[in-house]
Design an enzyme around this catalytic site. Structure first.
Site, PDB file in Angstrom:
ATOM      1  CG  ASP A  49      -2.026   1.084   1.197  1.00  0.00           C
ATOM      2  OD1 ASP A  49      -2.365   1.529   0.040  1.00  0.00           O
ATOM      3  OD2 ASP A  49      -2.615   1.511   2.034  1.00  0.00           O
ATOM      4  CE1 TYR A  71      -0.783   8.434   4.326  1.00  0.00           C
ATOM      5  CE2 TYR A  71       1.409   9.572   4.140  1.00  0.00           C
ATOM      6  CZ  TYR A  71       0.093   9.449   4.848  1.00  0.00           C
ATOM      7  OH  TYR A  71      -0.241  10.151   5.898  1.00  0.00           O
ATOM      8  CG  HIS A  95      -4.596  10.436   2.622  1.00  0.00           C
ATOM      9  ND1 HIS A  95      -5.711  10.374   3.310  1.00  0.00           N
ATOM     10  CD2 HIS A  95      -3.659   9.415   3.014  1.00  0.00           C
ATOM     11  CE1 HIS A  95      -5.403   9.192   4.184  1.00  0.00           C
ATOM     12  NE2 HIS A  95      -4.338   8.709   3.879  1.00  0.00           N
ATOM     13  NE  ARG A 155       4.293  13.983  11.079  1.00  0.00           N
ATOM     14  CZ  ARG A 155       3.647  13.387  10.025  1.00  0.00           C
ATOM     15  NH1 ARG A 155       2.953  12.288  10.068  1.00  0.00           N
ATOM     16  NH2 ARG A 155       3.646  13.854   8.813  1.00  0.00           N
ATOM     17  CD  GLU A 174      -6.297   4.741   4.310  1.00  0.00           C
ATOM     18  OE1 GLU A 174      -5.638   3.922   3.959  1.00  0.00           O
ATOM     19  OE2 GLU A 174      -5.916   5.291   5.396  1.00  0.00           O
ATOM     20  CD  GLU A 233      -5.615   2.911  -0.560  1.00  0.00           C
ATOM     21  OE1 GLU A 233      -4.421   2.406  -0.846  1.00  0.00           O
ATOM     22  OE2 GLU A 233      -5.373   3.073   0.825  1.00  0.00           O
ATOM     23  CG  ASP A 249      -5.894   0.293   3.587  1.00  0.00           C
ATOM     24  OD1 ASP A 249      -5.932  -0.835   4.324  1.00  0.00           O
ATOM     25  OD2 ASP A 249      -4.872   1.168   3.942  1.00  0.00           O
ATOM     26  NE  ARG A 286      -8.471   6.299   9.351  1.00  0.00           N
ATOM     27  CZ  ARG A 286      -7.586   6.072   8.341  1.00  0.00           C
ATOM     28  NH1 ARG A 286      -6.339   5.653   8.421  1.00  0.00           N
ATOM     29  NH2 ARG A 286      -8.192   6.303   7.067  1.00  0.00           N
ATOM     30  CD  GLN A 316      -3.539   4.348  10.746  1.00  0.00           C
ATOM     31  OE1 GLN A 316      -4.620   4.345  10.392  1.00  0.00           O
ATOM     32  NE2 GLN A 316      -2.743   5.242   9.775  1.00  0.00           N
ATOM     33  CE1 TYR A 319       1.242   7.169  14.516  1.00  0.00           C
ATOM     34  CE2 TYR A 319       2.647   7.507  12.682  1.00  0.00           C
ATOM     35  CZ  TYR A 319       1.884   8.036  13.641  1.00  0.00           C
ATOM     36  OH  TYR A 319       2.280   9.464  13.934  1.00  0.00           O
ATOM     37  CE  LYS A 321      -3.824   2.013   7.175  1.00  0.00           C
ATOM     38  NZ  LYS A 321      -4.524   2.971   6.396  1.00  0.00           N
ATOM     39  CB  THR A 324      -7.397  -5.151   1.909  1.00  0.00           C
ATOM     40  OG1 THR A 324      -6.282  -4.745   3.124  1.00  0.00           O
ATOM     41  CG2 THR A 324      -6.993  -3.933   0.799  1.00  0.00           C
ATOM     42  CB  THR A 360      -6.200   7.643   1.269  1.00  0.00           C
ATOM     43  OG1 THR A 360      -6.071   6.667   2.184  1.00  0.00           O
ATOM     44  CG2 THR A 360      -7.717   8.292   1.445  1.00  0.00           C
ATOM     45  CD  GLU A 367      -7.905  12.413   4.288  1.00  0.00           C
ATOM     46  OE1 GLU A 367      -8.191  11.223   4.020  1.00  0.00           O
ATOM     47  OE2 GLU A 367      -7.320  13.158   3.452  1.00  0.00           O
TER      48      GLU A 367
HETATM   49 CA    CA Z   1      -4.295   3.094   2.716  1.00  0.00          CA
END
Ligand code: CA
Length: 437
Positions: A142, A144, A149, A158, A215, A217, A249, A253, A256, A260, A269, A273, A366, A380
């Site tokens: 996967d 990014y 996104h 962050r 997500e 994709e 996907d 959250r 995650q 992560y 994840k 899928t 995404t 989002e």
């Molecule tokens: Ca993804």
């Protein structure tokens, strides 16, 4: 004397029409210009085999192959439970097979149209078919690759003033996902259990995921094996891509955010899928190629290419709450704005010498646009729960997915009077199995 004028039409010719009437409707996903490949079975014949979608029908390629209508007939590849053996024949064979199938389905072509017995065997209504994973997937990666996104997620998790990490504009960030849990559209998705650590307590707890998300994709399917140690040049990469599917996907959250650091997503994840069943070939998508965004700074030479390496694919996500509630379209976006191309993703994936195999699945990341209604995840769209979405009944709100919710993703390229569709990928959320609590 009648003059003989034979016009050879290529499979992408917009003027082609099929004797399968439903293929000629303007809003149908599977006109004769598309011809995506998939794996299906029926109650009468439960062995999975290869087919091509045409209108609301499936053409059973194993039947056409047995009848000697496809060449080379010496190499039987369609009476198989995956497309891998066909894909392994390579790009020239994909192209030739698509042209032959197109020829058989044209309105002025009688070989299949006028053979009632053969037609009855070879054409299967989609509503009577069960779809299966189109390929045996050895590896799932996967990426990014949507700048919008990555910026949104970086802002939330962050620092809004420093949302993109420094590497993001220099390489297509990705991680190796889990192939064993890739499932076909229509498969129910069990809400995962796992570790979460709410900010107001010191230690993690074991609980059902409370921030279940999707997500939006796309993904491409690798069409050739490479040798270990041999990178794929960016200019050669597209010749090694068989086609594309839609991909959801599913993402936990809360799991995650706790797990992560520092190696990226893991259990958040790997639980599921979902992919759409029909693989739309790069040949069918060729008329819809567009240039991707300008890349600044310029990538390193091994990632540099020029020309039209993105594709104008309209995408949408619908959310359907439990019971018989109507579905609400919660996202409309387009693949074309993706920053990193599929060719760059494949070149980067192999630059270290990592080999890839026929059937490997590589997802885009995404796909979010620049406006709030074009974001490709609930994280989002509802901004991590701060702006819950109101669904079309005017009452129901969602920040994350609830049990019984169904997510439906669609995609298509709009031509003049026809469209090259991907069909849909859908899945329903089942309650967690609360084992151990
Ligand atoms: Ca993804």
């Amino acid at each position: 004397m009648r003059g003989r004028s034979v016009r050879i039409k290529q499979a992408n010719d917009p003027s082609l029409r099929s004797w399968v009437a439903s293929a000629n409707y303007a809003d149908n996903d599977f006109p004769i210009q598309n011809l995506p490949f998939g794996i299906f079975s029926t109650a009468a014949q439960p062995a999975p085999r290869a087919g091509v979608a045409i209108g609301d029908q499936i053409v059973d390629l194993s039947i056409l192959e047995s009848a000697g209508l496809l060449t080379p007939s010496t190499q039987r590849v369609f009476n198989r439970p995956s497309l891998n053996d066909f894909i392994a024949l390579g790009k020239v064979a994909w192209h030739s097979m698509r042209e032959q199938i197109s020829q058989l389905l044209r309105d002025d072509e009688s070989r299949l149209r006028d053979d009632a017995a053969l037609r009855a065997d070879a054409l299967v209504p989609m509503r009577r078919a069960v779809m299966h994973l189109p390929v045996k997937i050895g590896g799932y990666t996967d990426f990014y690759s949507s700048k919008e996104h990555a910026t949104n997620v970086g802002s939330m998790f962050r620092d809004p003033s420093n949302a993109l990490l420094p590497n993001w504009v220099h390489l297509p960030v990705g991680y190796n996902g889990r192939a064993s849990s890739v499932v076909i559209s229509g498969t129910d998705i069990r809400r995962p259990m796992g570790q979460v650590k709410p900010p107001d307590i010191d230690s993690p707890v074991y609980s059902p995921c409370a921030k279940l998300d999707f997500e939006l994709e796309t993904a491409f399917i690798v069409g050739a094996d490479t040798a270990l140690g041999e990178p794929v040049a960016v200019d050669r990469a597209e010749s090694m891509i068989f086609g594309m599917v839609l991909l959801n996907d599913w993402s936990a959250r809360d799991l995650q955010q706790w797990e992560y650091v520092p190696l990226g997503p893991f259990n958040a994840k790997t639980f599921a899928t979902s992919i759409s069943p029909w693989v739309v070939t790069l040949d069918a998508l060729a008329p819809f190629r567009v240039s991707g965004p300008v890349q600044q700074p310029q990538p390193l030479p091994y990632l540099r290419h020029s020309g039209a390496h993105s594709i104008d694919i309209t995408l949408s996500v619908e959310l359907q709450p439990p019971a018989d509630a109507e579905a609400t379209t919660i996202c409309r976006t387009n693949y074309r704005a993706m920053y990193w191309s599929m060719a760059q993703q494949l070149a980067h994936h192999t630059v270290s010498g990592c080999n890839v195999c026929v059937g490997d699945l590589m997802a885009s990341g995404t796909i979010s646009g620049s406006t709030p209604d074009s974001f490709g995840s609930l994280l989002e769209l509802a901004w991590n729960g701060q702006r819950p979405l109101r669904l079309s009944d005017g009452k129901t709100q969602r920040s994350f997915l609830e049990d019984g919710d169904q997510v439906i993703m669609r995609g298509w390229c709009q031509g003049d009077g026809y469209r090259i569709g991907f069909g849909e990928v859908r899945g329903r959320v089942l309650p967690a199995l609360r084992q151990g609590i």
